[in-house]
Write a protein that holds these residues in place. Structure first.
Motif, short mmCIF file in Angstrom:
data_model
loop_
_atom_site.label_atom_id
_atom_site.label_comp_id
_atom_site.label_asym_id
_atom_site.label_seq_id
_atom_site.Cartn_x
_atom_site.Cartn_y
_atom_site.Cartn_z
N CYS A 9 12.23 -8.45 -14.38
CA CYS A 9 12.10 -8.66 -12.93
C CYS A 9 13.19 -7.90 -12.19
O CYS A 9 12.94 -7.29 -11.15
CB CYS A 9 12.18 -10.16 -12.62
N ASN A 10 14.42 -7.91 -12.73
CA ASN A 10 15.51 -7.16 -12.11
C ASN A 10 15.23 -5.66 -12.11
O ASN A 10 15.52 -4.95 -11.14
CB ASN A 10 16.82 -7.43 -12.85
N ILE A 11 14.66 -5.17 -13.21
CA ILE A 11 14.36 -3.75 -13.31
C ILE A 11 13.27 -3.36 -12.32
O ILE A 11 13.37 -2.35 -11.62
CB ILE A 11 13.95 -3.40 -14.75
N LEU A 12 12.22 -4.19 -12.23
CA LEU A 12 11.15 -3.91 -11.27
C LEU A 12 11.68 -3.96 -9.84
O LEU A 12 11.30 -3.15 -8.99
CB LEU A 12 10.01 -4.91 -11.45
N ALA A 13 12.58 -4.91 -9.58
CA ALA A 13 13.18 -5.00 -8.24
C ALA A 13 13.95 -3.73 -7.89
O ALA A 13 13.90 -3.26 -6.75
CB ALA A 13 14.13 -6.21 -8.18
N THR A 53 0.82 -1.22 0.00
CA THR A 53 0.00 0.00 0.00
C THR A 53 0.85 1.26 0.00
O THR A 53 0.39 2.31 -0.45
CB THR A 53 -0.93 0.02 1.23
N ARG A 54 2.09 1.15 0.45
CA ARG A 54 2.93 2.35 0.54
C ARG A 54 3.80 2.57 -0.69
O ARG A 54 4.11 3.72 -1.02
CB ARG A 54 3.80 2.28 1.80
N ILE A 55 4.21 1.52 -1.36
CA ILE A 55 5.17 1.70 -2.45
C ILE A 55 4.61 1.40 -3.84
O ILE A 55 5.17 1.86 -4.83
CB ILE A 55 6.44 0.84 -2.23
N LEU A 56 3.52 0.63 -3.92
CA LEU A 56 3.04 0.21 -5.24
C LEU A 56 2.69 1.36 -6.17
O LEU A 56 3.01 1.30 -7.36
CB LEU A 56 1.85 -0.74 -5.09
N PRO A 57 2.03 2.42 -5.71
CA PRO A 57 1.70 3.50 -6.65
C PRO A 57 2.92 4.06 -7.37
O PRO A 57 2.91 4.21 -8.60
CB PRO A 57 1.03 4.56 -5.76
N SER A 58 3.98 4.36 -6.63
CA SER A 58 5.16 4.94 -7.26
C SER A 58 5.92 3.90 -8.09
O SER A 58 6.42 4.20 -9.17
CB SER A 58 6.09 5.54 -6.20
N VAL A 59 6.00 2.65 -7.60
CA VAL A 59 6.73 1.60 -8.32
C VAL A 59 6.06 1.31 -9.65
O VAL A 59 6.72 1.25 -10.70
CB VAL A 59 6.80 0.32 -7.46
N LEU A 60 4.74 1.13 -9.64
CA LEU A 60 4.04 0.79 -10.87
C LEU A 60 4.06 1.94 -11.88
O LEU A 60 4.20 1.73 -13.09
CB LEU A 60 2.60 0.40 -10.56
N VAL A 120 15.98 -5.23 2.40
CA VAL A 120 15.93 -3.98 1.64
C VAL A 120 15.29 -2.83 2.42
O VAL A 120 15.24 -1.70 1.93
CB VAL A 120 15.16 -4.19 0.31
N HIS A 121 14.81 -3.12 3.61
CA HIS A 121 14.21 -2.05 4.42
C HIS A 121 14.14 -2.49 5.86
O HIS A 121 13.81 -3.65 6.16
CB HIS A 121 12.79 -1.74 3.91
N THR A 122 14.47 -1.58 6.76
CA THR A 122 14.36 -1.81 8.20
C THR A 122 13.60 -0.66 8.82
O THR A 122 13.86 0.50 8.49
CB THR A 122 15.75 -1.93 8.85
N ILE A 145 13.28 -1.27 -4.63
CA ILE A 145 14.31 -0.88 -3.66
C ILE A 145 14.36 0.66 -3.55
O ILE A 145 14.46 1.21 -2.45
CB ILE A 145 15.69 -1.44 -4.08
N ASP A 146 14.28 1.34 -4.68
CA ASP A 146 14.30 2.82 -4.65
C ASP A 146 13.10 3.35 -3.85
O ASP A 146 13.25 4.30 -3.07
CB ASP A 146 14.25 3.37 -6.08
N ALA A 147 11.94 2.75 -4.05
CA ALA A 147 10.75 3.22 -3.35
C ALA A 147 10.86 2.96 -1.84
O ALA A 147 10.45 3.80 -1.03
CB ALA A 147 9.51 2.51 -3.90
N LEU A 148 11.42 1.82 -1.45
CA LEU A 148 11.59 1.51 -0.05
C LEU A 148 12.58 2.46 0.61
O LEU A 148 12.41 2.86 1.77
CB LEU A 148 12.05 0.07 0.13
N GLN A 149 13.63 2.85 -0.11
CA GLN A 149 14.57 3.81 0.44
C GLN A 149 13.90 5.15 0.69
O GLN A 149 14.26 5.89 1.61
CB GLN A 149 15.75 3.97 -0.51
N GLY A 150 12.89 5.47 -0.11
CA GLY A 150 12.17 6.71 0.07
C GLY A 150 11.28 6.72 1.30
O GLY A 150 10.81 7.79 1.71
N LEU A 151 11.04 5.56 1.92
CA LEU A 151 10.22 5.49 3.13
C LEU A 151 10.98 5.94 4.36
O LEU A 151 10.41 6.21 5.39
CB LEU A 151 9.71 4.06 3.37
N ARG A 152 12.30 6.03 4.26
CA ARG A 152 13.12 6.33 5.45
C ARG A 152 13.06 7.80 5.77
O ARG A 152 12.85 8.64 4.94
CB ARG A 152 14.57 5.91 5.20
#
Length: 302
Positions: free
Chosen positions: A287-291, A119-126, A177-179, A295-302
């Protein structure tokens, strides 16, 4: 008879200076990190090299972009304006290059994730993936972490993003990839936290949040009762919003009308939880590109 001449238009300079993409990337890195030293590690250059780049950029634009202080640097008003342009120009450059370097990537990539992350990263990732790879279809599945792992092993998914530490989960598998801190949360101004025994809203058995919360409560000898259970975060949040229970929640998901419950309530600390990324062996390049976008979106959560 006098012929009227059209009004003259002020001539533009013969050529305006072009902003170098590499310098813009340096500028944005410094602005976002607040430090030449931290930015230097991101762009793989020395702080002195970054200083020279910014000096030349300021000379080109005739404006001061940063206010240099003892422990950090801050943007000037002109720097804030350039930051907006810089981000857009870098994004446009990325899209243009990707369009020509990877136009042939197509097919389907299948992504599975737990709802707290999705719910937090899918909008930006997609959105980002669709811009760079419009010919690729993305199938998204949201569910329990343990179910996502089983579907990956069965070949139904190419990439999963799940929480670590769930019951039955293979230890050491996947990339962290995220803590994020797990905290106690409740309704702003609510009274559920003051009830005895303490009513708690938890995920279903096996969830790492549930395991962490129950272990902490037992070790602290807190009298509690499990008032609500749900497979989804929205179910836990509903009980908190109704002021019927408190719950363990990621710090980044505690938004009004919820709030973090402080030490004054004598609730035991929960510690951090981790998010894992696992790819299926033999998955396609898409798959590598989507991954990477994940990772970029998860880093933005910090």
């Amino acid at each position: 008879m006098t012929t009227m001449q059209p009004p003259s238009i002020p001539a533009m300079p013969a050529s305006l200076p072009l902003l170098d993409t590499d310098v813009l990337r340096t500028f944005v890195a410094i602005a976002e990190s607040g430090s030449f030293t931290r930015a230097a590690t991101q762009v793989f250059r020395t702080p002195s090299a970054l200083s020279m780049q910014i000096k030349r950029l300021e000379e080109t634009l005739g404006k001061t972009l940063f206010l240099r202080e003892a422990r950090q640097v801050r943007l000037t008003p002109d720097g804030e304006v350039l930051l907006s342009y810089g981000r857009r120009l870098l994004k446009l450059n990325e899209e243009a290059v990707t369009q020509f370097l990877a136009p042939s990537l197509c097919g389907t990539v299948r992504l599975g994730t737990s709802d707290d992350i999705g719910t937090r990263i899918l909008p930006s990732v997609l959105a980002q993936f669709a811009r760079s790879h419009p010919a690729t279809q993305v199938d998204v599945v949201i569910g329990r972490s343990i179910d996502m792992t089983e579907r990956l092993d069965a070949g139904d998914l190419d990439l999963i993003v799940i929480t670590a530490g769930n019951s039955g989960q293979e230890e050491g598998r996947g990339k962290v990839v995220h803590t994020e801190p797990l905290v106690w949360a409740g309704r702003e101004g609510g009274i559920a936290v003051m009830k005895m025994p303490l009513p708690v809203s938890l995920a279903n058995p096996g969830c790492t949040w549930r395991n962490m919360a129950l272990k902490a409560l037992d070790q602290a000898a807190v009298d509690y009762r499990i008032a609500y259970t749900s497979e989804s975060c929205s179910g836990q949040a509903a009980a908190m919003i109704a002021d019927l229970a408190v719950a363990p929640f990621p710090a980044g998901m505690v938004k009004p009308p919820l709030r973090k419950l402080g030490k004054e309530y004598d609730l035991p600390p929960l510690g951090d939880y981790q998010v894992l990324l696992i790819q299926r062996q033999g998955a396609k390049e898409t798959c590598n590109i989507l991954a990477g976008h994940v990772i970029d979106a998860l880093q933005g959560l910090r």
